[in-house]
Design a protein around this motif. Structure first.
Motif, PDB file in Angstrom:
ATOM      1  N   THR A 172       0.818  -1.207   0.000  1.00  0.00           N
ATOM      2  CA  THR A 172       0.000   0.000   0.000  1.00  0.00           C
ATOM      3  C   THR A 172       0.853   1.258   0.000  1.00  0.00           C
ATOM      4  OG1 THR A 172      -1.672  -1.214   1.267  1.00  0.00           O
ATOM      5  CG2 THR A 172      -1.884   1.185   1.194  1.00  0.00           C
ATOM      6  N   LEU A 173       1.996   1.192   0.707  1.00  0.00           N
ATOM      7  CA  LEU A 173       2.852   2.379   0.817  1.00  0.00           C
ATOM      8  C   LEU A 173       3.542   2.727  -0.493  1.00  0.00           C
ATOM      9  CD1 LEU A 173       4.633   1.996   4.265  1.00  0.00           C
ATOM     10  CD2 LEU A 173       3.073   3.776   3.571  1.00  0.00           C
ATOM     11  N   ASN A 174       3.959   1.701  -1.239  1.00  0.00           N
ATOM     12  CA  ASN A 174       4.672   1.895  -2.492  1.00  0.00           C
ATOM     13  C   ASN A 174       5.920   2.756  -2.324  1.00  0.00           C
ATOM     14  OD1 ASN A 174       2.924   0.311  -4.026  1.00  0.00           O
ATOM     15  ND2 ASN A 174       1.490   1.986  -4.261  1.00  0.00           N
ATOM     16  N   SER A 175       5.883   4.011  -2.804  1.00  0.00           N
ATOM     17  CA  SER A 175       7.092   4.831  -2.874  1.00  0.00           C
ATOM     18  C   SER A 175       7.574   5.325  -1.524  1.00  0.00           C
ATOM     19  CB  SER A 175       6.851   6.044  -3.785  1.00  0.00           C
ATOM     20  OG  SER A 175       5.823   6.853  -3.263  1.00  0.00           O
ATOM     21  N   THR A 176       6.777   5.209  -0.475  1.00  0.00           N
ATOM     22  CA  THR A 176       7.207   5.692   0.840  1.00  0.00           C
ATOM     23  C   THR A 176       7.511   4.524   1.773  1.00  0.00           C
ATOM     24  OG1 THR A 176       4.890   5.882   1.544  1.00  0.00           O
ATOM     25  CG2 THR A 176       5.933   7.857   0.658  1.00  0.00           C
ATOM     26  N   GLN A 177       8.115   3.484   1.232  1.00  0.00           N
ATOM     27  CA  GLN A 177       8.415   2.284   2.006  1.00  0.00           C
ATOM     28  C   GLN A 177       9.266   2.577   3.233  1.00  0.00           C
ATOM     29  OE1 GLN A 177      10.236   0.130  -1.159  1.00  0.00           O
ATOM     30  NE2 GLN A 177       8.424  -1.051  -1.617  1.00  0.00           N
ATOM     31  N   ASP A 178      10.200   3.521   3.118  1.00  0.00           N
ATOM     32  CA  ASP A 178      11.113   3.789   4.227  1.00  0.00           C
ATOM     33  C   ASP A 178      10.402   4.365   5.437  1.00  0.00           C
ATOM     34  OD1 ASP A 178      10.663   5.988   2.559  1.00  0.00           O
ATOM     35  OD2 ASP A 178      12.374   7.043   3.400  1.00  0.00           O
ATOM     36  N   ASP A 179       9.127   4.784   5.304  1.00  0.00           N
ATOM     37  CA  ASP A 179       8.387   5.297   6.442  1.00  0.00           C
ATOM     38  C   ASP A 179       7.974   4.191   7.411  1.00  0.00           C
ATOM     39  OD1 ASP A 179       8.548   7.831   5.474  1.00  0.00           O
ATOM     40  OD2 ASP A 179       6.602   7.788   4.468  1.00  0.00           O
ATOM     41  N   LEU A 180       7.940   2.950   6.944  1.00  0.00           N
ATOM     42  CA  LEU A 180       7.396   1.873   7.762  1.00  0.00           C
ATOM     43  C   LEU A 180       8.401   1.315   8.752  1.00  0.00           C
ATOM     44  CD1 LEU A 180       4.922   0.217   8.363  1.00  0.00           C
ATOM     45  CD2 LEU A 180       5.594  -1.382   6.574  1.00  0.00           C
ATOM     46  N   PHE A 181       9.645   1.108   8.342  1.00  0.00           N
ATOM     47  CA  PHE A 181      10.639   0.524   9.233  1.00  0.00           C
ATOM     48  C   PHE A 181      11.894   1.394   9.238  1.00  0.00           C
ATOM     49  CE2 PHE A 181       8.119  -3.220   7.955  1.00  0.00           C
ATOM     50  CZ  PHE A 181       7.613  -3.515   9.199  1.00  0.00           C
ATOM     51  N   ASN A 182      12.178   1.963  10.385  1.00  0.00           N
ATOM     52  CA  ASN A 182      13.269   2.909  10.541  1.00  0.00           C
ATOM     53  C   ASN A 182      14.518   2.172  11.001  1.00  0.00           C
ATOM     54  OD1 ASN A 182      15.013   4.948  11.394  1.00  0.00           O
ATOM     55  ND2 ASN A 182      13.307   6.293  11.953  1.00  0.00           N
ATOM     56  N   ILE A 183      15.572   2.156  10.171  1.00  0.00           N
ATOM     57  CA  ILE A 183      16.776   1.407  10.507  1.00  0.00           C
ATOM     58  C   ILE A 183      17.467   1.987  11.734  1.00  0.00           C
ATOM     59  CG2 ILE A 183      18.320   2.743   8.999  1.00  0.00           C
ATOM     60  CD1 ILE A 183      18.380  -1.073   9.685  1.00  0.00           C
ATOM     61  N   GLN A 184      17.287   3.294  11.982  1.00  0.00           N
ATOM     62  CA  GLN A 184      17.912   3.906  13.169  1.00  0.00           C
ATOM     63  C   GLN A 184      17.372   3.297  14.465  1.00  0.00           C
ATOM     64  OE1 GLN A 184      16.945   5.850  10.490  1.00  0.00           O
ATOM     65  NE2 GLN A 184      19.080   6.137   9.826  1.00  0.00           N
ATOM     66  N   GLU A 185      16.095   2.936  14.465  1.00  0.00           N
ATOM     67  CA  GLU A 185      15.517   2.289  15.641  1.00  0.00           C
ATOM     68  C   GLU A 185      16.190   0.947  15.895  1.00  0.00           C
ATOM     69  OE1 GLU A 185      11.332   1.996  14.966  1.00  0.00           O
ATOM     70  OE2 GLU A 185      10.940   4.079  15.523  1.00  0.00           O
ATOM     71  N   HIS A 186      16.435   0.199  14.830  1.00  0.00           N
ATOM     72  CA  HIS A 186      17.089  -1.105  14.966  1.00  0.00           C
ATOM     73  C   HIS A 186      18.523  -0.933  15.473  1.00  0.00           C
ATOM     74  CE1 HIS A 186      13.811  -1.829  12.090  1.00  0.00           C
ATOM     75  NE2 HIS A 186      13.776  -3.050  12.596  1.00  0.00           N
ATOM     76  N   GLU A 187      19.192   0.092  14.999  1.00  0.00           N
ATOM     77  CA  GLU A 187      20.570   0.335  15.440  1.00  0.00           C
ATOM     78  C   GLU A 187      20.620   0.644  16.930  1.00  0.00           C
ATOM     79  OE1 GLU A 187      24.439   3.191  14.424  1.00  0.00           O
ATOM     80  OE2 GLU A 187      22.482   3.630  13.538  1.00  0.00           O
ATOM     81  N   MET A 188      19.707   1.485  17.413  1.00  0.00           N
ATOM     82  CA  MET A 188      19.692   1.835  18.834  1.00  0.00           C
ATOM     83  C   MET A 188      19.361   0.625  19.700  1.00  0.00           C
ATOM     84  SD  MET A 188      20.721   4.804  19.412  1.00  0.00           S
ATOM     85  CE  MET A 188      20.272   4.714  21.153  1.00  0.00           C
ATOM     86  N   ILE A 189      18.435  -0.201  19.243  1.00  0.00           N
ATOM     87  CA  ILE A 189      18.096  -1.418  19.988  1.00  0.00           C
ATOM     88  C   ILE A 189      19.322  -2.313  20.074  1.00  0.00           C
ATOM     89  CG2 ILE A 189      16.734  -3.548  19.943  1.00  0.00           C
ATOM     90  CD1 ILE A 189      14.497  -1.863  18.555  1.00  0.00           C
ATOM     91  N   MET A 190      19.999  -2.496  18.954  1.00  0.00           N
ATOM     92  CA  MET A 190      21.201  -3.335  18.918  1.00  0.00           C
ATOM     93  C   MET A 190      22.262  -2.828  19.894  1.00  0.00           C
ATOM     94  SD  MET A 190      24.545  -3.202  17.497  1.00  0.00           S
ATOM     95  CE  MET A 190      24.397  -2.049  16.127  1.00  0.00           C
ATOM     96  N   LYS A 191      22.506  -1.524  19.908  1.00  0.00           N
ATOM     97  CA  LYS A 191      23.536  -0.952  20.783  1.00  0.00           C
ATOM     98  C   LYS A 191      23.177  -1.117  22.258  1.00  0.00           C
ATOM     99  CE  LYS A 191      25.419   2.458  17.549  1.00  0.00           C
ATOM    100  NZ  LYS A 191      25.584   3.900  17.235  1.00  0.00           N
ATOM    101  N   LEU A 192      21.912  -0.920  22.590  1.00  0.00           N
ATOM    102  CA  LEU A 192      21.480  -1.075  23.983  1.00  0.00           C
ATOM    103  C   LEU A 192      21.567  -2.530  24.433  1.00  0.00           C
ATOM    104  CD1 LEU A 192      18.404   1.329  23.992  1.00  0.00           C
ATOM    105  CD2 LEU A 192      20.510   1.630  25.314  1.00  0.00           C
ATOM    106  N   VAL A 193      21.241  -3.440  23.528  1.00  0.00           N
ATOM    107  CA  VAL A 193      21.327  -4.869  23.839  1.00  0.00           C
ATOM    108  C   VAL A 193      22.772  -5.274  24.099  1.00  0.00           C
ATOM    109  CG1 VAL A 193      21.121  -7.181  22.836  1.00  0.00           C
ATOM    110  CG2 VAL A 193      19.206  -5.582  22.700  1.00  0.00           C
ATOM    111  N   LEU A 194      23.687  -4.860  23.220  1.00  0.00           N
ATOM    112  CA  LEU A 194      25.093  -5.216  23.384  1.00  0.00           C
ATOM    113  C   LEU A 194      25.709  -4.542  24.601  1.00  0.00           C
ATOM    114  CD1 LEU A 194      26.370  -5.222  19.686  1.00  0.00           C
ATOM    115  CD2 LEU A 194      25.558  -7.130  21.080  1.00  0.00           C
ATOM    116  N   ALA A 195      25.141  -3.411  25.018  1.00  0.00           N
ATOM    117  CA  ALA A 195      25.613  -2.722  26.224  1.00  0.00           C
ATOM    118  C   ALA A 195      25.000  -3.328  27.486  1.00  0.00           C
ATOM    119  CB  ALA A 195      25.271  -1.242  26.145  1.00  0.00           C
ATOM    120  N   LYS A 196      24.151  -4.352  27.300  1.00  0.00           N
ATOM    121  CA  LYS A 196      23.482  -5.050  28.413  1.00  0.00           C
ATOM    122  C   LYS A 196      22.552  -4.127  29.204  1.00  0.00           C
ATOM    123  CE  LYS A 196      25.725  -9.040  27.900  1.00  0.00           C
ATOM    124  NZ  LYS A 196      25.060 -10.314  27.593  1.00  0.00           N
TER     125      LYS A 196
END
Length: 223
Positions: A172-196
């Motif tokens: 449904t989103l088509n050209s605005t696909q990047d609005d659905l999943f933000n890679i920056q959120e995944h990066e912050m989660i990863m960093k917090l996880v590795l920092a315990k």
């Protein structure tokens, strides 16, 4: 006379083809699935079609009603909310257990799966299925360190059901696909996880899941 039964391999193959067509929108939510039509579409006999539809009913991709027929499972806000509410609860529990118990191999898997996800870009070469596979692997890697077999199986079941909604939203989103999943959120989660940092990591993961649900919900309302 012994009844002929299609091979498990053929049934699995047909099931995957129907599943993929549901995810990509070739078969629309709520569409009736007629065995005769599917036989022609996939060039196989009736038995593997019926067995594949039964398999997909167990995974809730289709609705199968004896004597009435079979339909692609519809998408609706109520089910979406229920799936994500369950996912948020189980993900929080598993992530905290993983951070507490996870070893170096688990940490490496988290880092590696994030790296693979981050290398995908929303451009003319973007492949949604590839993103979905790597996105799934990243979230799975976060929780696998918990070493809780039954809870992780429940998580996997939820993710597989939610996948239908994510594919529907992306179509449904088509050209605005990047609005659905933000890679920056995944990066912050990863960093917090590795920092315990268990509390902040679980809070951010929960926020990420809630935001994703709300974005898909908005798409359902306007579609």
């Amino acid at each position: 006379m012994r009844q002929l039964v299609s091979s498990p391999t053929l049934t699995d193959k047909v099931s995957k083809m129907i599943c993929q067509d549901i995810l990509t929108g070739e078969l629309q939510p709520g569409q009736k699935l007629v065995v005769a039509d599917l036989k022609e579409k996939y060039n196989v006999g009736a038995s593997p079609i019926r067995e594949a539809l039964a398999l997909l009913s167990w995974s809730k991709y289709v609705i199968l009603e004896p004597q009435k027929g079979c339909w692609v499972a519809p998408v609706c806000k109520k089910e979406l909310n229920d799936l994500y509410e369950s996912l948020r609860v189980i993900s929080s529990v598993l992530l905290k257990k993983a951070i507490l118990a996870g070893d170096e191999n688990w940490e490496l898997e988290v880092l590696t799966s994030y790296h693979k996800l981050s290398r995908l870009h929303f451009n003319e070469t973007f492949c949604w299925k590839e993103w979905e596979d790597k996105h799934h692997q990243f979230h799975a890697s976060l929780l696998e360190g918990a070493d809780s077999k039954n809870m992780f199986e429940f998580f996997t079941d939820l993710i597989n059901q939610i996948k239908r909604y994510r594919f529907y939203a992306m179509q449904t989103l088509n050209s605005t696909q990047d609005d659905l999943f933000n890679i920056q959120e995944h990066e912050m989660i990863m960093k917090l996880v590795l920092a315990k940092n268990s509390e902040e990591a679980s809070e951010l993961l929960d926020k990420h899941l809630l935001n994703t649900m709300q974005r898909i919900e908005n798409i359902l309302e306007i579609a």
